[in-house]
Design a protein around this motif. Structure first.
Motif, short mmCIF file in Angstrom:
data_model
loop_
_atom_site.label_atom_id
_atom_site.label_comp_id
_atom_site.label_asym_id
_atom_site.label_seq_id
_atom_site.Cartn_x
_atom_site.Cartn_y
_atom_site.Cartn_z
N PHE A 132 15.66 1.29 1.06
CA PHE A 132 15.57 0.83 2.45
C PHE A 132 15.91 1.93 3.46
O PHE A 132 15.63 1.79 4.64
CB PHE A 132 16.47 -0.38 2.67
N THR A 162 11.35 -2.77 -5.61
CA THR A 162 11.88 -2.00 -4.49
C THR A 162 11.85 -0.49 -4.73
O THR A 162 12.12 0.28 -3.81
CB THR A 162 13.32 -2.43 -4.14
N GLU A 219 9.54 -6.26 5.05
CA GLU A 219 10.51 -5.71 4.11
C GLU A 219 10.00 -4.39 3.52
O GLU A 219 10.76 -3.46 3.28
CB GLU A 219 10.80 -6.69 2.97
#
Length: 275
Positions: free
Chosen positions: A204, A240, A96
């Motif tokens: 991402f 994140t 991830e």
């Protein structure tokens, strides 16, 4: 700036005494799953650091969902993992990217520069048919002396200055997916929206199937940002946002800070405005 290590390098240096591998596998949906997966299978020689047990402190009224861990306790865990100022540290997760980057950021914050993220994570390692084990290693305890790099951490007052337009020279980056940035949905935090003035750069988008995109591609992601600007990155709870921090540094941006409490800390203050 080389912040990422490929699996071929790690394979060659797997048995080097001054190399320490850190498994950061974690599941936000099932907090116990990461340690279970580590105990089942991991890269040989890897120790385990848990996002909520090791890389975060106890959640309180303020500080966000994954606040800064207690530095003394974190340093003690590093010492028991055999990590000192001479150790080259490689962190990984399942691919991830966020959990390994969180560890990377914390170690950098503590002044340890010889820390890297394994490109592709454990998923990429397995795809290469590289060795794995279920053996849990033990290490000789070392001494780790943190030298805090305060320039890496943004305070809530710095973020407020941007949100209130008192600081027009700093760029505030929201690293969450677009729908959360726009306030169209909020699956985790109590309020929806964003910190006023923030631009959106989903974290991402800096990765491709767990591999970090090359530095020139990262630069293209941030072409609308002046490289001389001060930059503050945030997400929901400071996890994140770490891959975006890493991507910005890899792209050559020097003045980057992380708002660790992020949106979950921001909304804990009733007076803070939401856009």
């Amino acid at each position: 700036m080389n912040l990422i290590i490929d699996k071929e390098w790690l394979l060659k240096n797997l048995n080097e005494q001054n190399v320490r591998i850190v498994d950061c596998t974690f599941s936000l949906a099932d907090p116990k799953k990461g340690r279970q997966e580590y105990e089942n299978i991991h890269i040989p020689g890897a120790c385990y650091f848990d996002l909520e047990g090791d890389l975060s402190g106890e959640a309180a009224e303020h500080g966000g969902r994954h606040p800064m861990p207690d530095i003394e306790a974190f340093s003690d865990k590093l010492e028991h993992a055999g990590i000192d100022e001479n150790t080259t540290v490689i962190s990984y997760d399942q691919g991830e990217g966020a959990f390994a980057a969180r560890f990377w950021w914390l170690l950098q914050y503590l002044g340890h520069e010889k820390v890297f993220v394994l490109d592709g994570g454990f998923k990429g390692w397995r795809e290469g048919n590289y060795p794995v084990t279920s053996d849990v290693p033990a290490f000789k305890k070392t001494t780790f002396k943190p030298e805090i790099n305060l320039a890496m951490l943004a305070s809530i007052d710095e973020v407020r200055a941007v949100a209130d337009e008192q600081d027009t020279n700093t760029i505030l980056i929201d690293s969450r997916e677009e729908r959360r940035y726009l306030g169209l949905e909020e699956p985790i935090d109590k309020k929806a929206g964003r910190i006023p003035g923030a631009i959106n750069k989903p974290w991402f988008e800096g990765l491709n199937a767990g591999y970090y995109k090359p530095a020139d591609i990262q630069k293209q992601r941030f072409t609308d940002i002046n490289p001389e600007s001060e930059i503050i990155v945030y997400c929901g709870s400071g996890v994140t946002a770490a891959p975006n921090y890493l991507a910005l540094k890899a792209a050559g941006f020097e003045k980057v800070k992380l708002y660790l409490g992020s949106f979950s800390d921001w909304i804990s203050y009733q007076e803070n405005k939401i856009e």
